[in-house]
Scaffold this active site. Structure first.
Site, mmCIF file in Angstrom:
data_model
loop_
_atom_site.group_PDB
_atom_site.id
_atom_site.type_symbol
_atom_site.label_atom_id
_atom_site.label_comp_id
_atom_site.label_asym_id
_atom_site.label_seq_id
_atom_site.Cartn_x
_atom_site.Cartn_y
_atom_site.Cartn_z
ATOM 1 N N GLU A 100 -5.263 -5.307 19.254
ATOM 2 C CA GLU A 100 -4.809 -3.915 19.253
ATOM 3 C C GLU A 100 -6.021 -3.001 19.335
ATOM 4 O OE1 GLU A 100 -2.153 -3.340 15.925
ATOM 5 O OE2 GLU A 100 -0.796 -4.915 16.616
ATOM 6 N N HIS B 122 2.337 -0.356 17.367
ATOM 7 C CA HIS B 122 2.256 -0.679 15.927
ATOM 8 C C HIS B 122 2.759 0.504 15.074
ATOM 9 C CE1 HIS B 122 0.018 -3.502 12.941
ATOM 10 N NE2 HIS B 122 1.039 -2.901 12.332
HETATM 11 P P1 NAD Z 1 7.111 -10.815 2.925
HETATM 12 O O1 NAD Z 1 5.950 -11.488 2.341
HETATM 13 O O2 NAD Z 1 8.085 -10.115 2.042
HETATM 14 O O3 NAD Z 1 7.928 -11.844 3.828
HETATM 15 C C1 NAD Z 1 7.350 -12.835 4.629
HETATM 16 C C2 NAD Z 1 8.266 -14.029 4.589
HETATM 17 O O4 NAD Z 1 7.789 -14.997 5.515
HETATM 18 C C3 NAD Z 1 8.331 -14.704 3.221
HETATM 19 O O5 NAD Z 1 9.663 -14.806 2.771
HETATM 20 C C4 NAD Z 1 7.722 -16.073 3.470
HETATM 21 O O6 NAD Z 1 8.357 -17.072 2.695
HETATM 22 C C5 NAD Z 1 7.994 -16.272 4.938
HETATM 23 N N1 NAD Z 1 7.119 -17.248 5.571
HETATM 24 C C6 NAD Z 1 5.817 -17.521 5.275
HETATM 25 N N2 NAD Z 1 5.371 -18.504 6.080
HETATM 26 C C7 NAD Z 1 6.403 -18.849 6.880
HETATM 27 C C8 NAD Z 1 6.557 -19.796 7.927
HETATM 28 N N3 NAD Z 1 5.533 -20.589 8.284
HETATM 29 N N4 NAD Z 1 7.749 -19.887 8.548
HETATM 30 C C9 NAD Z 1 8.785 -19.089 8.184
HETATM 31 N N5 NAD Z 1 8.713 -18.184 7.186
HETATM 32 C C10 NAD Z 1 7.522 -18.050 6.558
HETATM 33 O O7 NAD Z 1 6.497 -9.793 4.000
HETATM 34 P P2 NAD Z 1 7.205 -8.514 4.619
HETATM 35 O O8 NAD Z 1 6.869 -7.315 3.812
HETATM 36 O O9 NAD Z 1 8.619 -8.802 4.916
HETATM 37 O O10 NAD Z 1 6.362 -8.390 5.986
HETATM 38 C C11 NAD Z 1 6.598 -9.284 7.045
HETATM 39 C C12 NAD Z 1 5.580 -9.058 8.152
HETATM 40 O O11 NAD Z 1 5.717 -7.745 8.680
HETATM 41 C C13 NAD Z 1 4.126 -9.185 7.710
HETATM 42 O O12 NAD Z 1 3.389 -9.827 8.727
HETATM 43 C C14 NAD Z 1 3.667 -7.742 7.627
HETATM 44 O O13 NAD Z 1 2.290 -7.626 7.800
HETATM 45 C C15 NAD Z 1 4.426 -7.158 8.794
HETATM 46 N N6 NAD Z 1 4.584 -5.698 8.744
HETATM 47 C C16 NAD Z 1 4.457 -5.030 9.919
HETATM 48 C C17 NAD Z 1 4.656 -3.664 9.944
HETATM 49 C C18 NAD Z 1 4.482 -2.898 11.218
HETATM 50 O O14 NAD Z 1 3.978 -1.794 11.183
HETATM 51 N N7 NAD Z 1 4.882 -3.440 12.335
HETATM 52 C C19 NAD Z 1 4.969 -2.977 8.757
HETATM 53 C C20 NAD Z 1 5.125 -3.707 7.581
HETATM 54 C C21 NAD Z 1 4.945 -5.081 7.583
HETATM 55 C C1 MLT Z 2 1.628 -3.587 7.486
HETATM 56 O O1 MLT Z 2 1.341 -4.785 7.476
HETATM 57 O O2 MLT Z 2 1.848 -2.955 6.447
HETATM 58 C C2 MLT Z 2 1.760 -2.910 8.781
HETATM 59 O O3 MLT Z 2 1.229 -3.605 9.821
HETATM 60 C C3 MLT Z 2 1.548 -1.454 8.812
HETATM 61 C C4 MLT Z 2 0.134 -0.950 8.871
HETATM 62 O O4 MLT Z 2 -0.704 -1.478 9.558
HETATM 63 O O5 MLT Z 2 -0.149 0.018 8.219
#
Ligand code: NAD
Ligand code: MLT
Length: 530
Positions: free
Chosen positions: A260, A279
């Protein structure tokens, strides 16, 4: 020098204001890796989102850094083992953007199903293409969810409201939890085979990197649509592009990318069946305020040395255990400190034994404090709750916890035992009115408050010993603050615990050891940084 906090990625002003109440805050978004390495040494804490990479090389320059706060969830941009080794607390703000990312994943799925970006572009280009831009409905279709954590769960529940059947793969998902959510629990193969829409909500780990690739795509339904608002590197982009071109994958909606910002010439930008956002999952006013406030509060707690619930590299303490465990921290540190003073050769094992009210609770934080007490006097680097376990392991010290019904005469006590190649030393401590007391050293019964500089002197039980030792200390100008004499069943032996007000030099120690009847002299520094 004033202590300063660096805000290295753009975060909401709400969080910055909280930090400014106690520290000078410098906001410098978009630093290059070189600029970051050159400046990070000035700061005690840093706030990042996903853009700033805190590698081991950068952290090696972070000589004052005590806290890394990630305003968001993913910490794949932070080398946590390197931070841990340096005693730096890493914390994130895991809840503040869950709803925003959940809604964004749904927005992507709907945009993909109803071809909204394509329709928007077509209309702006002056066309009216109703027949061409036919979409499909979510109702009655199967949503495959990879990773049923906070965001995956939010997406699954909302998808059910659209009439979708949800199947999820998550190795940590229990059958009960799946049933409670109305979600089918499947293996990875089952989810890939069943999904009409597949949405990723995984952390980026060694297991999930490149999880969606040529082989896993081949195991999916023809015409599957893929949504990724988790981490870009979970998908091998070249394999996805190939599958989109062949029609195996009918469409994709992506918020995140392995690199990114996404390169302007990425093949993804040329495919009309792909929806792209830069993102934006967490980019709502509410989420940005939420994570900034959470991370700012966490950073201030960590800088004050308080327990931080969102810390990722410190043993957690449940809030209800705080009043029980907190009084034992000074005792555990003091016993570790005394134990290392007694050791005359490298320590191989440290055992912390608990009884009474400490048998049931999770006592890892107390054990870690004993390790701190043990290592602080012998290491140059800062030893704290974050790095104590790693530093002990690095030095080949095995750390064990034992829970016992009673410790000798005590029902409510803490024991620290160290083992070397040749010796074992065991110390027992208790709390009296919340104050730490040492009540046993090896075979000796004694009672003293472990404060400041101490001398432990096992000696022959014969007349005149107190006088001889007191005289030697007095002649060296060392004032005695306190003196307790212990007793043992071992005939003819005793121990003195002497509190002194000045550092006992190696020469004075040798003088004391040369007194007839003195077996050994251990100098306990009383060093006990938290
Ligand atoms: P979380 O930790 O609550 O959930 C992740 C889940 O994935 C857990 O339940 C875990 O058991 C599971 N997991 C781990 N390894 C695994 C595997 N090998 N196979 C299947 N499942 C597996 O996290 P979350 O808050 O739900 O966030 C999920 C993702 O979203 C993270 O990568 C986070 O960085 C990303 N995220 C992105 C944004 C964005 O801006 N796009 C915003 C927030 C979070
Ligand atoms: C996160 O993992 O929280 C998201 O990717 C959002 C961010 O980068 O702030």
């Amino acid at each position: 020098m004033t202590e300063k906090i660096l805000v290295a990625d753009g975060v909401s002003a709400w969080g910055v204001e909280i930090l400014q109440q106690e520290y000078e805050v410098v906001e410098r978004p978009q630093l290059t890796a070189e600029e970051l390495a050159a400046t990070i040494g000035d700061y005690v804490a840093i706030v990042v989102r996903s853009a700033t990479r805190l590698t081991a090389d950068v952290l090696a320059k972070a000589t004052r850094l005590r806290v890394i706060g990630r305003a968001g969830v993913g910490v794949d941009n932070i080398d946590i083992p390197a931070a841990t080794k340096r005693g730096i607390v890493v914390l994130n703000a895991p809840n503040g953007n869950t709803n925003a990312a959940t809604e964004h994943a749904l927005a992507l799925m709907l945009a993909l199903a109803r071809r909204i970006p394509e329709a928007d572009a077509s209309l702006r280009a002056g066309r009216w293409e109703r027949a061409h831009l036919v979409g499909l409905e979510l109702k009655g279709r199967t949503l495959g969810v990879l990773g049923l954590g906070r965001i995956g769960t939010g997406v699954a529940l909302r998808a059910q409201a659209f009439g979708m059947d949800v199947i999820a793969y998550d190795p940590f998902l229990t059958a009960e939890r799946a049933a409670q959510l109305g979600v089918r629990k499947g293996t990875l193969a089952e989810v890939l085979a069943a999904a009409d829409f597949l949405t990723l909500h995984l952390p980026l780990t060694d297991d999930t990197r490149g999880l969606i690739n040529r082989q896993t795509i081949a195991a999916m339904k023809d015409g599957v649509r893929i949504i990724n608002a988790a981490r870009g590197a979970c998908i091998v982009v070249d394999d996805l592009v190939e599958a989109l071109r062949s029609g195996k994958v009918a469409g994709a909606a992506l918020d995140v990318f392995p690199t990114e910002p996404l390169a302007a010439d990425s093949p993804l930008t040329t495919l009309p069946q792909v929806v792209l956002t830069p993102h934006l999952g967490a980019s709502t006013v509410e989420a940005q305020e939420g994570v900034a406030v959470d991370v700012a509060r966490g950073i201030l707690q960590a800088l004050r040395g308080e327990v931080v619930p969102a810390a990722l590299n410190v043993a957690p303490i449940a809030p209800e255990l705080m009043p029980i465990l907190t009084p034992y921290f000074p005792l555990a540190r003091a016993l570790g400190n005394l134990a290392v003073g007694l050791a005359q050769e490298p320590i191989r094992m440290l055992t912390v034994e608990y009884t009474g009210e400490l048998v049931a609770p999770d006592t890892r934080a107390v054990t870690t404090t004993a390790v701190q007490g043990l290592l602080n006097p012998i290491l140059q680097e800062q030893v704290n709750q974050v790095n104590a376990a790693a530093l002990a392991a690095e030095r080949g010290i095995e750390v064990r916890e034992v829970k016992s019904a009673r410790l000798g005469a005590y029902h409510q006590a803490l024991a620290v035992e160290i083992t070397t190649a040749e010796q074992t030393h065991r110390l027992v401590g208790v709390l009296t009115d919340g104050e730490p007391y040492v009540v046993e050293i090896d075979a000796y019964d004694i009672r003293f408050a472990p404060r400041g500089q101490l001398l432990l002197v096992p000696h022959d039980d014969c007349p005149g010993m107190i006088g001889k030792i007191g005289t030697a200390l007095g002649e060296a100008g060392v004032n005695i603050r306190s003196m307790q004499v212990g007793q043992t069943a071992k005939a003819g032996k005793n121990i003195m615990a002497i509190g002194v007000d000045r550092t006992v030099t190696p020469a004075l120690r040798r003088t004391l050891e040369a007194i007839a009847g003195v077996d050994a002299v251990s100098v306990i520094s009383g060093e006990g940084r938290i």
